[in-house]
Design a protein around this motif. Sequence first.
Motif, PDB file in Angstrom:
ATOM      1  N   MET A   1       0.855  -1.187   0.000  1.00 13.81           N
ATOM      2  CA  MET A   1       0.000   0.000   0.000  1.00 13.81           C
ATOM      3  C   MET A   1       0.893   1.239   0.000  1.00 13.81           C
ATOM      4  SD  MET A   1      -2.821   1.108   2.828  1.00 13.81           S
ATOM      5  CE  MET A   1      -1.574   1.222   4.096  1.00 13.81           C
ATOM      6  N   GLU A   2       0.620   2.203  -0.807  1.00 13.85           N
ATOM      7  CA  GLU A   2       1.379   3.433  -0.894  1.00 13.85           C
ATOM      8  C   GLU A   2       0.447   4.608  -0.560  1.00 13.85           C
ATOM      9  OE1 GLU A   2       3.120   3.762  -4.684  1.00 13.85           O
ATOM     10  OE2 GLU A   2       4.043   1.773  -4.669  1.00 13.85           O
ATOM     11  N   CYS A  13      10.833   4.756   8.610  1.00 15.83           N
ATOM     12  CA  CYS A  13      10.978   3.441   7.946  1.00 15.83           C
ATOM     13  C   CYS A  13      11.446   2.444   8.988  1.00 15.83           C
ATOM     14  CB  CYS A  13      11.977   3.538   6.801  1.00 15.83           C
ATOM     15  SG  CYS A  13      12.426   1.926   6.095  1.00 15.83           S
ATOM     16  N   ASP A  14      10.831   1.278   9.032  1.00 20.89           N
ATOM     17  CA  ASP A  14      11.161   0.271  10.037  1.00 20.89           C
ATOM     18  C   ASP A  14      12.557  -0.307   9.835  1.00 20.89           C
ATOM     19  OD1 ASP A  14      10.001  -1.318  12.316  1.00 20.89           O
ATOM     20  OD2 ASP A  14      10.562  -2.976  10.984  1.00 20.89           O
ATOM     21  N   ASN A  15      13.129  -0.105   8.667  1.00 21.71           N
ATOM     22  CA  ASN A  15      14.454  -0.667   8.388  1.00 21.71           C
ATOM     23  C   ASN A  15      15.565   0.372   8.512  1.00 21.71           C
ATOM     24  OD1 ASN A  15      16.276  -2.813   7.407  1.00 21.71           O
ATOM     25  ND2 ASN A  15      16.425  -1.508   5.589  1.00 21.71           N
ATOM     26  N   CYS A  16      15.474   1.449   7.716  1.00 18.38           N
ATOM     27  CA  CYS A  16      16.552   2.444   7.718  1.00 18.38           C
ATOM     28  C   CYS A  16      16.326   3.579   8.724  1.00 18.38           C
ATOM     29  CB  CYS A  16      16.753   3.016   6.320  1.00 18.38           C
ATOM     30  SG  CYS A  16      15.360   4.024   5.748  1.00 18.38           S
ATOM     31  N   LYS A  17      15.161   3.623   9.347  1.00 20.50           N
ATOM     32  CA  LYS A  17      14.789   4.591  10.369  1.00 20.50           C
ATOM     33  C   LYS A  17      14.691   6.026   9.840  1.00 20.50           C
ATOM     34  CE  LYS A  17      14.931   1.109  13.128  1.00 20.50           C
ATOM     35  NZ  LYS A  17      13.676   0.407  13.465  1.00 20.50           N
ATOM     36  N   LYS A  24       6.578   8.291  -0.174  1.00 22.16           N
ATOM     37  CA  LYS A  24       5.768   7.087  -0.355  1.00 22.16           C
ATOM     38  C   LYS A  24       6.367   5.963   0.464  1.00 22.16           C
ATOM     39  CE  LYS A  24       4.049   8.017  -5.016  1.00 22.16           C
ATOM     40  NZ  LYS A  24       3.984   7.518  -6.407  1.00 22.16           N
ATOM     41  N   TYR A  25       5.496   5.118   0.977  1.00 25.55           N
ATOM     42  CA  TYR A  25       5.979   3.967   1.726  1.00 25.55           C
ATOM     43  C   TYR A  25       5.025   2.802   1.483  1.00 25.55           C
ATOM     44  CZ  TYR A  25       2.212   4.568   5.133  1.00 25.55           C
ATOM     45  OH  TYR A  25       0.978   4.648   5.741  1.00 25.55           O
ATOM     46  N   ILE A  26       5.466   1.650   1.948  1.00 21.26           N
ATOM     47  CA  ILE A  26       4.651   0.426   1.802  1.00 21.26           C
ATOM     48  C   ILE A  26       4.551  -0.238   3.166  1.00 21.26           C
ATOM     49  CG2 ILE A  26       4.488  -1.858   0.726  1.00 21.26           C
ATOM     50  CD1 ILE A  26       6.027  -0.752  -1.626  1.00 21.26           C
ATOM     51  N   GLN A  27       3.341  -0.564   3.555  1.00 22.28           N
ATOM     52  CA  GLN A  27       3.093  -1.235   4.816  1.00 22.28           C
ATOM     53  C   GLN A  27       3.214  -2.741   4.618  1.00 22.28           C
ATOM     54  OE1 GLN A  27       2.156   0.913   7.311  1.00 22.28           O
ATOM     55  NE2 GLN A  27       1.775  -0.517   8.992  1.00 22.28           N
ATOM     56  N   SER A  28       4.029  -3.398   5.437  1.00 21.46           N
ATOM     57  CA  SER A  28       4.190  -4.851   5.359  1.00 21.46           C
ATOM     58  C   SER A  28       4.274  -5.403   6.772  1.00 21.46           C
ATOM     59  CB  SER A  28       5.459  -5.204   4.577  1.00 21.46           C
ATOM     60  OG  SER A  28       5.634  -6.607   4.543  1.00 21.46           O
ATOM     61  N   ASN A  29       3.402  -6.360   7.068  1.00 20.78           N
ATOM     62  CA  ASN A  29       3.351  -6.944   8.416  1.00 20.78           C
ATOM     63  C   ASN A  29       3.209  -5.856   9.492  1.00 20.78           C
ATOM     64  OD1 ASN A  29       3.662  -9.562   7.366  1.00 20.78           O
ATOM     65  ND2 ASN A  29       5.896  -9.330   7.378  1.00 20.78           N
ATOM     66  N   ASP A  30       2.335  -4.891   9.228  1.00 25.31           N
ATOM     67  CA  ASP A  30       2.041  -3.782  10.148  1.00 25.31           C
ATOM     68  C   ASP A  30       3.211  -2.822  10.340  1.00 25.31           C
ATOM     69  OD1 ASP A  30      -0.547  -4.751  10.577  1.00 25.31           O
ATOM     70  OD2 ASP A  30       0.132  -6.058  12.219  1.00 25.31           O
TER      71      ASP A  30
END
Length: 285
Positions: A1-2, A13-17, A24-30
Motif C-alpha cells: 500500500m502506498e 521506515c522500520d528498516n533504515c529509520k 511514499k511507503y509500503i506497509q508490510s506486516n504492520d
Amino acid sequence: MEKEITMTDRFDCDNCKESLYGRKYIQSNDSPYCIPCYDTLFSNTCDECKELIGHDARELFYEDRHYHEHCFRCFRCDRSLADEPFTSQDDALLCNDCYCNEFSSKCVACDKIVMPGTRKLEYAGSTWHEGCFICHSCSQPIGSKSFIPDKDEHYCVACYEDKFAPRCTRCKKTLTKGGVTYRDEPWHKECFVCTSCKTQLAGQHFTSRDDSPYCLKCFGNLYAKKCEACSKPITGFGGGKYISFEDRQWHQPCFTCSQCSVSLVGAGFFPDGDRILCRDCHTSL
C-alpha cells in the motif's frame, strides 16, 4: 500500500529509520518501509537478469522462479511469453512454435508439425495427424480401426481384401481365411462342391472329369463302367481291382463262373455268349 504521509508525529521506515514524512511507503506486516528498503527486503530476484523486481514492476511467476515481464521471453526466438502459451524444456522457456519446431514430430503425410495435445497416430517410427492417416485405396481416415501395411502404403481391411486377397473360383468373392486349392485355384470350402450333388468336397475323396470335381459316388454313377455281374459302378478308387475282357468289366470279386460261381481271377475261363465259364463247367457242356 502506498500513501502520502502528513502526520506531525514521528513516522520512520522500520528498516533504515529515515523519516517517511512526505514520502511514499509500503506497509508490510504492520510495519512501514520506504520504497528502497521494501524493494531490498521483500522483492524477488528475476531468474533471467538476476536483478530485483521492483514493487512497481509487473512480476511473472513460474515454478518457483520469478521474472520481470520483459525478461519472460522464449529462449530461442526471444519472443515475449507474458501473454502467450509456452513450454519449459530443461529449464528453458520456449514458445509453442519453437518447441514444436525443435521437439515435436512432423506428420509424414502433410509434413506439418503434430502439435502437442493433438490426436495422432504412430506406426513403425513415423507419426501422422489422425486425419492424415488414410487408406491408400479409398482415402478414408483409418483412425483406430485395423489396417494392413503393404510396403509404404496402408489399407483398411476391406480395401486390402478387395485389392490383394485371392478370390474364390466359383463365387468370385475374396477369401479372408481358410479355403481350399484345386488345380492351383482358390475356393471357399463351402463353394468347393460336387458338380452333381453339391456335397462339399473339402476333406473328402473326390475325382474330376473335364476339370469339374465330383464326389466318388456321383462320378461312379455318371461315368464309371458297370460291372457285368452286379451292375454296380467300377471306379477303381480305394485300391479296388477289376477285370476287363473285350468290352466288358467285372469287379474282381464278381469275376466268377456263371454256372458254379468259382472265382476265375488268375484262372483260365471260357466265354459262352453272355456267360463266362470255368474250365470244368465248359468241359461238361
